[in-house]
Design a protein around this motif. Structure first.
Motif, PDB file in Angstrom:
ATOM      1  N   MET A 283       0.833  -1.199   0.000  1.00 40.17           N
ATOM      2  CA  MET A 283       0.000   0.000   0.000  1.00 40.17           C
ATOM      3  C   MET A 283       0.868   1.250   0.000  1.00 40.17           C
ATOM      4  N   ALA A 284       0.506   2.223  -0.775  1.00 34.65           N
ATOM      5  CA  ALA A 284       1.160   3.528  -0.777  1.00 34.65           C
ATOM      6  C   ALA A 284       0.379   4.421   0.179  1.00 34.65           C
ATOM      7  N   SER A 285       0.952   4.681   1.332  1.00 40.54           N
ATOM      8  CA  SER A 285       0.218   5.350   2.407  1.00 40.54           C
ATOM      9  C   SER A 285       1.154   6.211   3.234  1.00 40.54           C
ATOM     10  N   PRO A 286       0.582   7.119   4.062  1.00 43.70           N
ATOM     11  CA  PRO A 286       1.414   8.022   4.859  1.00 43.70           C
ATOM     12  C   PRO A 286       2.348   7.285   5.816  1.00 43.70           C
ATOM     13  N   MET A 287       3.590   7.759   5.865  1.00 38.53           N
ATOM     14  CA  MET A 287       4.627   7.166   6.716  1.00 38.53           C
ATOM     15  C   MET A 287       5.273   8.285   7.521  1.00 38.53           C
ATOM     16  N   ALA A 288       5.298   8.133   8.837  1.00 39.23           N
ATOM     17  CA  ALA A 288       5.842   9.155   9.727  1.00 39.23           C
ATOM     18  C   ALA A 288       7.207   8.718  10.241  1.00 39.23           C
ATOM     19  N   SER A 289       8.167   9.635  10.194  1.00 41.08           N
ATOM     20  CA  SER A 289       9.509   9.361  10.701  1.00 41.08           C
ATOM     21  C   SER A 289       9.712  10.099  12.011  1.00 41.08           C
ATOM     22  N   GLY A 290      10.353   9.436  12.946  1.00 45.10           N
ATOM     23  CA  GLY A 290      10.649  10.059  14.230  1.00 45.10           C
ATOM     24  C   GLY A 290      12.030   9.678  14.703  1.00 45.10           C
TER      25      GLY A 290
ATOM     26  N   MET B 288      -2.721  14.934  15.108  1.00 47.14           N
ATOM     27  CA  MET B 288      -1.840  15.961  14.534  1.00 47.14           C
ATOM     28  C   MET B 288      -2.218  16.297  13.099  1.00 47.14           C
ATOM     29  N   GLY B 289      -3.151  15.566  12.519  1.00 46.38           N
ATOM     30  CA  GLY B 289      -3.641  15.973  11.211  1.00 46.38           C
ATOM     31  C   GLY B 289      -3.536  14.976  10.089  1.00 46.38           C
ATOM     32  N   VAL B 290      -2.868  13.832  10.299  1.00 44.70           N
ATOM     33  CA  VAL B 290      -2.754  12.837   9.234  1.00 44.70           C
ATOM     34  C   VAL B 290      -3.693  11.682   9.585  1.00 44.70           C
ATOM     35  N   ARG B 291      -4.883  11.749   9.039  1.00 46.66           N
ATOM     36  CA  ARG B 291      -5.937  10.828   9.440  1.00 46.66           C
ATOM     37  C   ARG B 291      -5.623   9.387   9.077  1.00 46.66           C
ATOM     38  N   LYS B 292      -4.961   9.175   7.951  1.00 51.41           N
ATOM     39  CA  LYS B 292      -4.705   7.820   7.458  1.00 51.41           C
ATOM     40  C   LYS B 292      -3.272   7.374   7.728  1.00 51.41           C
ATOM     41  N   ILE B 293      -2.670   7.839   8.819  1.00 47.82           N
ATOM     42  CA  ILE B 293      -1.298   7.439   9.114  1.00 47.82           C
ATOM     43  C   ILE B 293      -1.216   5.919   9.168  1.00 47.82           C
ATOM     44  N   THR B 294      -0.241   5.362   8.463  1.00 44.90           N
ATOM     45  CA  THR B 294      -0.176   3.907   8.291  1.00 44.90           C
ATOM     46  C   THR B 294       1.087   3.311   8.880  1.00 44.90           C
ATOM     47  N   ALA B 295       2.201   4.027   8.863  1.00 44.85           N
ATOM     48  CA  ALA B 295       3.466   3.444   9.308  1.00 44.85           C
ATOM     49  C   ALA B 295       4.293   4.468  10.060  1.00 44.85           C
ATOM     50  N   ILE B 296       5.109   3.970  11.004  1.00 47.49           N
ATOM     51  CA  ILE B 296       6.068   4.783  11.743  1.00 47.49           C
ATOM     52  C   ILE B 296       7.433   4.133  11.613  1.00 47.49           C
ATOM     53  N   GLU B 297       8.434   4.931  11.345  1.00 46.97           N
ATOM     54  CA  GLU B 297       9.817   4.460  11.337  1.00 46.97           C
ATOM     55  C   GLU B 297      10.713   5.666  11.603  1.00 46.97           C
ATOM     56  N   MET B 298      11.982   5.607  11.192  1.00 49.39           N
ATOM     57  CA  MET B 298      12.912   6.647  11.630  1.00 49.39           C
ATOM     58  C   MET B 298      13.666   7.366  10.509  1.00 49.39           C
ATOM     59  N   GLU B 299      13.636   6.867   9.270  1.00 47.24           N
ATOM     60  CA  GLU B 299      14.536   7.425   8.262  1.00 47.24           C
ATOM     61  C   GLU B 299      13.887   7.886   6.968  1.00 47.24           C
ATOM     62  N   ALA B 300      12.637   7.557   6.714  1.00 43.28           N
ATOM     63  CA  ALA B 300      12.041   7.809   5.399  1.00 43.28           C
ATOM     64  C   ALA B 300      12.059   9.287   5.026  1.00 43.28           C
ATOM     65  N   ALA B 301      11.694  10.160   5.956  1.00 37.38           N
ATOM     66  CA  ALA B 301      11.655  11.591   5.647  1.00 37.38           C
ATOM     67  C   ALA B 301      13.048  12.119   5.322  1.00 37.38           C
ATOM     68  N   THR B 302      14.061  11.564   5.974  1.00 37.45           N
ATOM     69  CA  THR B 302      15.434  11.962   5.674  1.00 37.45           C
ATOM     70  C   THR B 302      15.808  11.587   4.241  1.00 37.45           C
ATOM     71  N   ILE B 303      15.518  10.354   3.847  1.00 37.76           N
ATOM     72  CA  ILE B 303      15.833   9.896   2.493  1.00 37.76           C
ATOM     73  C   ILE B 303      15.077  10.738   1.464  1.00 37.76           C
TER      74      ILE B 303
END
Length: 909
Positions: free
Chosen positions: A538-545, A561-576
């Motif tokens: 699935m192509a869905s919202p991914m949050a990095s922390g 916080m505003g992302v209703r369909k948040i699907t995944a949490i990890e640590m590096e995606a936003a950096t990449i």
């Protein structure tokens, strides 16, 4: 920071001031002319350094607006905010203006790029950009003090023995004490200094929140290059200029300490706000020369970053070809760039394409470490695309364990401001390329080795685990994958019969003690995890922390916080994604769900999630990365192919020209990239032209395959046009703006920002790194009114479909000469070429010459819908006799149009 070190530097500054060794602010700005534009300044060794400057008033207005926004709001503006202000106050279009600003002034927008700028893209100023406004004198003087202090800090820092890789950190509090910034207004200045640290990109800078002065910068060894920086101009001379090819700081004078230019795992780059445009970053070979510079041998099509060793090993194994003739990497070759190890391989795709891949990992997971490492190695290898696979936590309401999430969009969930009232997010969402997103949305995993239908036992255990996690399996999106039509009720009946569940009057199941025991037994015994699952992609919202989460409440917090369909949490995606977007590269992050970020998490699904995500990633890359055509053995002896042009390896290379079928295949492939792919939606015919070198290296034109080299490409085109001569026409070569694509450089004209096409102006020129040139013109035919009418005729004449001979000849002739020029000038290639031209949608057309002469009624229209010719030639013929080649390619067409006497033979160039 240690108290001794702080006092040491403060004392040094005081001593310099007493002894007159430190320059005043006025001294620092002797090189700034009235209006704030930097003048040329002679350095102590008589060299002259000039910081870039805006070329007109509109550009200076844009820079000033960006700085004023930082002063007013304490942060750099988004593109939308800046565009609105420039439009409202100055009637300027930021989308047209910003890419024309000279390189080195802006942060966030690449020079010469016509890539769509996202509305949430942050647009900032470098030191040169701030200086050009004439409004940042105080901040720039203080910035130099911070630079000097950072050099001292890095030199005197001793990491603890249990963490030898720890780097010193400069905080806003340290800077405030160092610089004496204690008032409320000073806090605003302090915030602007932090913003400049971000855009200067030699310190990994993080903020406590938007508009906050509580920043900190991690300092690495490359700050040493500024060891003896005397003034702003010397700083600019030494500063890495990522927009320049093969950029390196100028060597210091004898007697000066040489600034460090060697990259390392600690090289300074922002973890999230990464350096600009890898397409224009310096290229360095792993072999390299004595001076540290290298060739193009290690340039790759795709750079893949894995955050963990297990994830790298999963990606490495997933890419291996199952058999010698199958898709994948035949073998991985260990390589190193300036101490950065990686695996290198050639990924062959079924159907005759291949692309090069580098696979690497940092020493620790997390966005900060991964960002530093990924930005550094990306600047060394200059990939055409960036990707990552690995593991993540999945929202239990949206995912099942083992599902693969392709991040769209990705963002830093913990970026924002924390106060007693709670956390206020400032989420900057990053989205994939539209074509890549569509491929992810339509991806079918059933052909992957990790995919397998669930057995009855696996399906029923899935139900028990969902209930154990207090989830109702009936409403779960993954239910259909585990329970095909007609199996839900019978399997529930069996679970109830076996005593694992009980159902209430509405049929809702709950776990019994026996059911709980069965789940606990499985969790304890099945430590290896599954080998196959009916997982979904699935192509869905991914949050990095920045932290590993084991709290099921986090999902509700993220939704709030505003992302209703948040699907995944990890640590590096936003950096990449940030590193890729700053370099104008397509990117892909695919991660497998190994747990749900709750107290019941374990590592049982970790290996499967890493393996499945890597398989999905490589399957998507094989579909999306153009790569290059793989020559058949009777055309090119790959064992004798040179590693790069001009470097002989072993016996002489035997290269045969491509066959006509090969060239037609290239024409077919190029035609599929037409911005108006549906022929029924076109009003004009199309011209498609391919000039393909048979034996070049993958990166033969790497030297001119960046936006920084757009000027060289334009100069080559101008040489071809000048040599061609003849009447002018439109669209002609050189009309579009260059941008970096996944496989080279692309220039487009006639394509609007919304994707709509003006066919009469459509011209796409693609110059691949291997030297191949492709041209698509939307004006192979046009509709034109007759030039002559019978005396007394007042009726409105019908438009006539015409072919413009000058346009067809000019594009073919100019492209042939351009290909030869680039091959000789940059690739040193003199081998064979395959050339093909195709005009489609031309049935019923006549030559425009007949319309001009008024004899349109006396010549028959062209009665075929398509004209196609192929031929072979060598580089010398492209450069010296393009007129003869043009005649060979177009002679039959012109005879069919009854204009051969006018245009054949071609006059000598």
């Amino acid at each position: 920071m240690g108290e001794d070190l702080r006092e040491h530097y403060l004392s040094a500054l005081r001593r310099q001031a007493r002894e007159g060794g430190q320059r005043t602010l006025d001294d620092l700005y002797d090189g700034v002319v009235e209006g704030g534009l930097p003048a040329q300044v002679a350095l102590a060794d008589n060299r002259v350094v000039t910081m870039p400057e805006p070329v007109d008033d509109a550009q200076k207005l844009a820079l000033t607006a960006i700085w004023d926004f930082l002063v007013r709001d304490g942060r750099w503006p988004t593109f939308h905010e800046l565009d609105q202000r420039l439009n409202r106050e100055h009637d300027l279009d930021a989308a047209q203006l910003l890419p024309r600003v000279p390189p080195g002034l802006l942060y966030g927008v690449g020079h010469g790029s016509n890539v769509f700028i996202g509305t949430e893209t942050r647009v900032g100023l470098t030191i040169a950009g701030a200086a050009a406004t004439g409004r940042a004198q105080r901040e720039l003087g203080l910035f130099l003090d911070i630079v000097r202090y950072a050099v001292e800090l890095e030199r005197d820092f001793d990491p603890p023995t249990d963490n030898p890789h720890l780097r010193p950190v400069l905080t806003a509090t340290d800077a405030a004490e160092l610089l004496g910034l204690t008032s409320a207004l000073d806090q605003e200045v302090l915030n602007r200094l932090g913003a400049l640290l971000v855009t200067e990109q030699w310190g990994s800078t993080g903020f406590g929140g938007v508009g906050s002065a509580s920043w900190q910068a991690s300092i690495g060894r490359e700050v040493r290059r500024f060891r003896r920086v005397e003034n702003l101009d010397r700083y600019w001379e030494l500063r890495p200029k990522f927009w320049e090819p093969n950029s390196r700081p100028t060597a210091p004078n004898p007697g000066q300490a040489a600034p460090s230019t060697q990259g390392s795992g600690d090289v300074l780059a922002p973890a999230v706000a990464a350096v600009a445009s890898a397409a224009s970053a310096g290229r360095e070979s792993h072999a390299g020369g004595a001076d540290g510079s290298g060739g193009a041998a290690d340039r790759v099509d795709v750079l893949i970053i894995a955050a963990l060793r297990e994830e790298l090993e999963a990606a490495r194994d997933a890419a291996l070809a199952a058999d010698p003739d199958g898709s994948g990497v035949a073998r991985w070759e260990p390589r190193s760039q300036d101490g950065l190890p990686y695996l290198w391989g050639v990924y062959r795709v079924t159907g005759g394409r291949r692309f090069t891949v580098a696979l690497a990992r940092p020493t620790q997971m997390g966005g900060r470490v991964t960002g530093t490492f990924a930005a550094t190695i990306a600047d060394r290898l200059r990939p055409a695309a960036l990707a990552m696979s690995g593991v993540c936590a999945g929202n239990p309401e949206e995912t099942a364990l083992g599902d693969v999430v392709v991040g769209e969009p990705v963002y830093e969930w913990d970026e924002g401001k924390r106060s007693p009232a709670g956390f206020q997010g400032d989420h900057r969402q990053l989205s994939m390329d539209v074509a890549w997103l569509r491929a992810a949305q339509e991806f079918d995993p059933t052909g992957l080795s990790s995919y397998g239908d669930a057995t009855d036992e696996e399906a029923m255990l899935w139900v028990l685990e969902q209930l154990h996690r207090e989830q109702q399996p009936r409403n779960h999106p993954a239910r259909e994958a585990y329970f095909p039509a007609g199996t839900w009720k019978p399997r529930l009946d069996r679970l109830e019969k076996d005593g694992f569940i009980v159902r209430d009057a509405a049929g809702r199941p709950t776990l019994t003690t026996a059911g709980t025991d069965r789940v606990q037994q499985r969790l304890y015994e099945e430590v290896d995890g599954p080998q196959q699952l009916p997982f979904r992609v699935m192509a869905s919202p991914m949050a990095s922390g920045s932290s590993v989460i084991s709290d099921s409440k986090q999902w509700a917090d993220l939704k709030a916080m505003g992302v209703r369909k948040i699907t995944a949490i990890e640590m590096e995606a936003a950096t990449i994604a940030t590193i890729a977007q700053q370099r104008r590269l397509p990117w892909l992050v695919a991660k497998g769900v190994m747990d749900h970020a709750d107290t019941k998490k374990d590592d049982r699904y970790k290996q499967f999630a890493a393996r499945a995500s890597a398989q999905v990633m490589f399957k998507l890359l094989a579909e999306l990365v153009p790569g290059e055509a793989v020559a058949t053995p009777d055309v090119i002896d790959s064992a004798e192919r040179p590693a790069a042009f001009g470097v002989a390896v072993g016996a002489p290379v035997r290269v045969s020209p491509p066959t006509a079928a090969d060239v037609r295949s290239l024409l077919d492939g190029l035609a599929t990239t037409d911005p108006t792919p549906d022929a029924a939606g076109r009003k004009n015919g199309r011209l498609v032209l391919v000039v393909h070198p048979a034996g070049t290296a993958v990166d033969a034109l790497a030297e001119v395959s960046s936006t920084a080299a757009a000027g060289e490409l334009n100069a080559a085109i101008q040489r071809a046009i000048t040599a061609r001569g003849g009447p002018s026409f439109s669209p002609d070569l050189g009309k579009g703006m260059w941008r970096r694509s996944s496989n080279g450089m692309v220039s487009e004209s006639g394509v609007r920002e919304d994707g709509s096409v003006r066919e009469d102006q459509l011209l796409v020129v693609k110059i691949a790194e291997n030297g191949q040139i492709g041209v698509i013109c939307g004006r192979a035919t046009a509709m034109a009114p007759p030039k002559w009418r019978r005396l007394g005729d007042t009726s409105v004449p019908d438009l006539q479909r015409v072919i413009l001979p000058a346009l067809v000849i000019g594009l073919v002739h100019g492209t042939l000469r351009l290909a030869g020029d680039l091959a000789q000038r940059y690739a040193e290639y003199d081998g064979p070429w395959g050339i093909g031209v195709r005009l489609s949608g031309i049935r019923g057309a006549i030559a425009y010459d007949h319309l001009e002469n008024g004899d349109e009624d006396t010549v028959p229209p062209y009665d075929d819908d398509t004209y196609e010719r192929t031929l072979t030639a060598d580089t010398a013929a492209l450069s010296t006799t393009p007129d003869a080649l043009t005649g060979q390619l177009l002679g039959a067409l012109f005879r069919g149009l009854s204009i051969e006497n006018r245009y054949l033979p071609q006059p000598k160039a």
